[in-house]
Design an enzyme around this catalytic site. Structure first.
Site, PDB file in Angstrom:
ATOM      1  N   TYR A  54     -18.928  -6.420   9.199  1.00 42.50           N
ATOM      2  CA  TYR A  54     -19.483  -7.705   8.745  1.00 42.50           C
ATOM      3  C   TYR A  54     -20.976  -7.543   8.399  1.00 42.50           C
ATOM      4  O   TYR A  54     -21.495  -6.426   8.365  1.00 42.50           O
ATOM      5  CB  TYR A  54     -19.198  -8.793   9.789  1.00 42.50           C
ATOM      6  CG  TYR A  54     -17.696  -9.043   9.887  1.00 42.50           C
ATOM      7  CD1 TYR A  54     -17.013  -9.646   8.838  1.00 42.50           C
ATOM      8  CD2 TYR A  54     -16.962  -8.615  10.988  1.00 42.50           C
ATOM      9  CE1 TYR A  54     -15.635  -9.833   8.890  1.00 42.50           C
ATOM     10  CE2 TYR A  54     -15.579  -8.792  11.053  1.00 42.50           C
ATOM     11  CZ  TYR A  54     -14.925  -9.404   9.991  1.00 42.50           C
ATOM     12  OH  TYR A  54     -13.567  -9.581  10.034  1.00 42.50           O
ATOM     13  N   HIS A  56     -17.655  -4.099  13.150  1.00 41.16           N
ATOM     14  CA  HIS A  56     -16.444  -4.250  12.322  1.00 41.16           C
ATOM     15  C   HIS A  56     -16.658  -4.570  10.849  1.00 41.16           C
ATOM     16  O   HIS A  56     -15.838  -5.258  10.240  1.00 41.16           O
ATOM     17  CB  HIS A  56     -15.522  -5.318  12.955  1.00 41.16           C
ATOM     18  CG  HIS A  56     -15.043  -4.913  14.322  1.00 41.16           C
ATOM     19  ND1 HIS A  56     -14.354  -5.752  15.152  1.00 41.16           N
ATOM     20  CD2 HIS A  56     -15.159  -3.747  14.993  1.00 41.16           C
ATOM     21  CE1 HIS A  56     -14.075  -5.129  16.288  1.00 41.16           C
ATOM     22  NE2 HIS A  56     -14.556  -3.905  16.212  1.00 41.16           N
ATOM     23  N   HIS A  62     -22.468 -10.777  16.650  1.00 40.44           N
ATOM     24  CA  HIS A  62     -21.397  -9.917  16.111  1.00 40.44           C
ATOM     25  C   HIS A  62     -22.022  -8.915  15.138  1.00 40.44           C
ATOM     26  O   HIS A  62     -22.313  -9.242  13.988  1.00 40.44           O
ATOM     27  CB  HIS A  62     -20.369 -10.795  15.400  1.00 40.44           C
ATOM     28  CG  HIS A  62     -19.101 -10.091  15.024  1.00 40.44           C
ATOM     29  ND1 HIS A  62     -18.959  -8.724  15.056  1.00 40.44           N
ATOM     30  CD2 HIS A  62     -17.903 -10.572  14.602  1.00 40.44           C
ATOM     31  CE1 HIS A  62     -17.718  -8.396  14.675  1.00 40.44           C
ATOM     32  NE2 HIS A  62     -17.071  -9.512  14.396  1.00 40.44           N
TER      33      HIS A  62
HETATM   34  C1  LIG Z   1      -6.175 -11.993  15.690  1.00 41.66           C
HETATM   35  C2  LIG Z   1      -7.443 -11.234  15.936  1.00 41.66           C
HETATM   36  C3  LIG Z   1      -8.659 -11.831  15.663  1.00 41.66           C
HETATM   37  C4  LIG Z   1      -9.857 -11.154  15.929  1.00 41.66           C
HETATM   38  N1  LIG Z   1     -11.057 -11.793  15.710  1.00 41.66           N
HETATM   39  C5  LIG Z   1     -12.217 -11.191  16.050  1.00 41.66           C
HETATM   40  C6  LIG Z   1     -13.463 -11.892  15.942  1.00 41.66           C
HETATM   41  O1  LIG Z   1     -13.542 -13.082  15.591  1.00 41.66           O
HETATM   42  N2  LIG Z   1     -14.589 -11.208  16.278  1.00 41.66           N
HETATM   43  C7  LIG Z   1     -14.546  -9.899  16.685  1.00 41.66           C
HETATM   44  O2  LIG Z   1     -15.594  -9.319  16.993  1.00 41.66           O
HETATM   45  N3  LIG Z   1     -13.376  -9.236  16.833  1.00 41.66           N
HETATM   46  C8  LIG Z   1     -12.224  -9.850  16.549  1.00 41.66           C
HETATM   47  N4  LIG Z   1     -11.036  -9.189  16.753  1.00 41.66           N
HETATM   48  C9  LIG Z   1     -11.030  -7.881  17.457  1.00 41.66           C
HETATM   49  C10 LIG Z   1     -10.787  -8.107  18.965  1.00 41.66           C
HETATM   50  O3  LIG Z   1     -11.886  -8.755  19.585  1.00 41.66           O
HETATM   51  C11 LIG Z   1     -10.548  -6.777  19.710  1.00 41.66           C
HETATM   52  O4  LIG Z   1     -11.677  -5.967  19.541  1.00 41.66           O
HETATM   53  C12 LIG Z   1      -9.309  -6.065  19.203  1.00 41.66           C
HETATM   54  O5  LIG Z   1      -8.177  -6.947  19.208  1.00 41.66           O
HETATM   55  C13 LIG Z   1      -8.996  -4.834  20.068  1.00 41.66           C
HETATM   56  O6  LIG Z   1      -8.742  -5.196  21.399  1.00 41.66           O
HETATM   57  P1  LIG Z   1      -7.228  -5.228  21.966  1.00 41.66           P
HETATM   58  O7  LIG Z   1      -6.655  -3.836  21.754  1.00 41.66           O
HETATM   59  O8  LIG Z   1      -7.381  -5.582  23.419  1.00 41.66           O
HETATM   60  O9  LIG Z   1      -6.478  -6.251  21.180  1.00 41.66           O
HETATM   61  C14 LIG Z   1      -9.830  -9.833  16.460  1.00 41.66           C
HETATM   62  C15 LIG Z   1      -8.587  -9.230  16.715  1.00 41.66           C
HETATM   63  C16 LIG Z   1      -7.408  -9.903  16.468  1.00 41.66           C
HETATM   64  C17 LIG Z   1      -6.088  -9.251  16.813  1.00 41.66           C
END
Ligand SMILES: Cc1cc2nc3c(=O)[nH]c(=O)nc-3n(C[C@H](O)[C@H](O)[C@H](O)COP(=O)(O)O)c2cc1C
Length: 373
Positions: A176, A174, A171
């Site tokens: 981190y 975002h 990862h």
């Molecule tokens: C509840 C939630 C938890 C997430 N946790 C992570 C995570 O642990 N690691 C990560 O890289 N992105 C995380 N994300 C980002 C998602 O992987 C994804 O990039 C984001 O939801 C956009 O995609 P979508 O439009 O299909 O939802 C999280 C997003 C949401 C909504």
């Protein structure tokens, strides 16, 4: 039998060691339902519900070190006990013929003392804070940086050898820890881990190389969010920074690179993906062994269009996988997709509500039918 849609999304793809049967991946989603930081049988049920034959899931971020965590009930992956907890999920996914990667995570300055060993200060590349009311992190020393690089490798080895994940995803997105080294508004160091782009990227590439000593490249992936500016990130020259990083990643034969669309939370279904900033970076990725996954605001239609335009090789979906355990079937057969919660009250923590209790389309329709009897 309804006619399948989206022929490109439902065409096979070889990714690392995996022969995928379709190109819709469950993106990593933190759900904070692993008390004592150990993945459990309830987590296994949730992942199994979302597994498909020949489909790839990426686990929620799983922490590589005691200093890595920043949130309650996030599953860890740095001891054999943690790995055995994860084994419940990997076995359950494999029984359905699916694949699952572990996402290796360190939140860095986004943590707080309450989540740190001995309530010490959270760590980062430098003494900065992403939030106005939060004390700045403590800058890591060089020996601590080297130890964290080894922690990623240890976690990767446990993931593959003990937990039986099909691979690991680093990862690096975002806001981190890895981005806290990459972006120059957070990295103020003056040693070999700060200053030039090459120095700021050193931590990332040391992690990649340490992992590759213990896990084959065909099982190692990475998630990057170029120009995303999430959680306090900002770089003075993002084009130069991410061009350098992506170009250097061509050297490693990784299984895939997952690129997240900038400002993912605000993407709406529709044309913006065609004009995404990611399109500027796509041509840099040239290694034929390394497939490109795109994530952020995708639907069946947008995903199919992105593959057709050559923007990526496969697509990650996040929020739709939360509310639709059978999202792959729903996209394939054009079935209605249950809308995800906008506020997401059950996203982080809680019990089975908003986690393992979402029905498949068939379950939902049978329930409606039975209710009328
Ligand atoms: C509840 C939630 C938890 C997430 N946790 C992570 C995570 O642990 N690691 C990560 O890289 N992105 C995380 N994300 C980002 C998602 O992987 C994804 O990039 C984001 O939801 C956009 O995609 P979508 O439009 O299909 O939802 C999280 C997003 C949401 C909504």
């Amino acid at each position: 039998m309804p006619t399948p849609q989206h022929p490109l999304l439902f065409s096979p793809l070889k990714v690392g060691d995996m022969q995928l049967a379709h190109r819709i991946v469950m993106a990593p989603l933190t759900r904070s339902r692993s008390p004592n930081y150990i993945a459990n049988s309830h987590n296994a049920l949730y992942y199994a519900q979302r597994a498909t034959a020949g489909g790839l899931l990426v686990s929620e971020g799983t922490t590589v070190d005691p200093t890595a965590n920043g949130y309650p009930d996030v599953p860890a992956l740095y001891t054999v006990e943690h790995a055995e907890g994860w084994r419940l999920s990997t076995d359950a996914v494999h029984r359905k013929g699916g694949f699952i990667y572990a996402q290796l995570w360190h939140v860095g300055r986004l943590s707080q003392p309450q989540f740190q060993p001995n309530r010490q200060l959270q760590v980062s590349s430098s003494a900065t804070s992403a939030r106005r009311k939060r004390a700045p992190a403590r800058a890591l020393t060089i020996p601590e940086i080297k130890a964290l690089v080894e922690a990623y490798a240890n976690s990767a080895k446990l993931a593959v050898e003990v937990a039986k994940f099909d691979g690991v995803e680093i990862h690096a997105a975002h806001g981190y820890l890895i981005e806290q080294f990459l972006n120059d508004n957070a990295n103020l160091r003056t040693d070999e881990y700060g200053g030039s782009i090459e120095n700021r990227a050193r931590f990332l590439f040391e992690i990649v190389e340490a992992i590759l000593k213990v896990v084959p490249a065909s099982k190692v992936a990475i998630r990057i969010s170029p120009d995303c500016n999430m959680q306090g990130m900002k770089d003075s020259n993002p084009k130069a920074l991410y061009s350098y990083v992506l170009n250097k990643l061509n050297n490693y034969n990784l299984s895939y690179i997952q690129l997240t669309e900038p400002v993912w939370g605000m993407w709406l279904p529709g044309p913006p993906h065609a004009t995404s900033k990611l399109n500027e970076y796509r041509p840099i990725l040239k290694n034929p062994h390394t497939k490109v996954m795109l994530t952020g605001g995708y639907t069946g239609e947008i995903g199919e269009a992105a593959l057709k335009a050559g923007r990526g090789d496969f697509i990650g979906l996040g929020r739709d996988f939360i509310t639709n355990p059978d999202i792959v079937d729903r996209i394939k057969y054009g079935l209605p997709v249950a809308q995800y919660e906008k506020a997401g009250d059950s996203y982080y923590g809680g019990s089975k509500e908003g986690y393992s209790d979402y029905p498949t389309y068939d379950e939902q329709e049978s329930a409606k039918f039975l209710a009328k009897l």
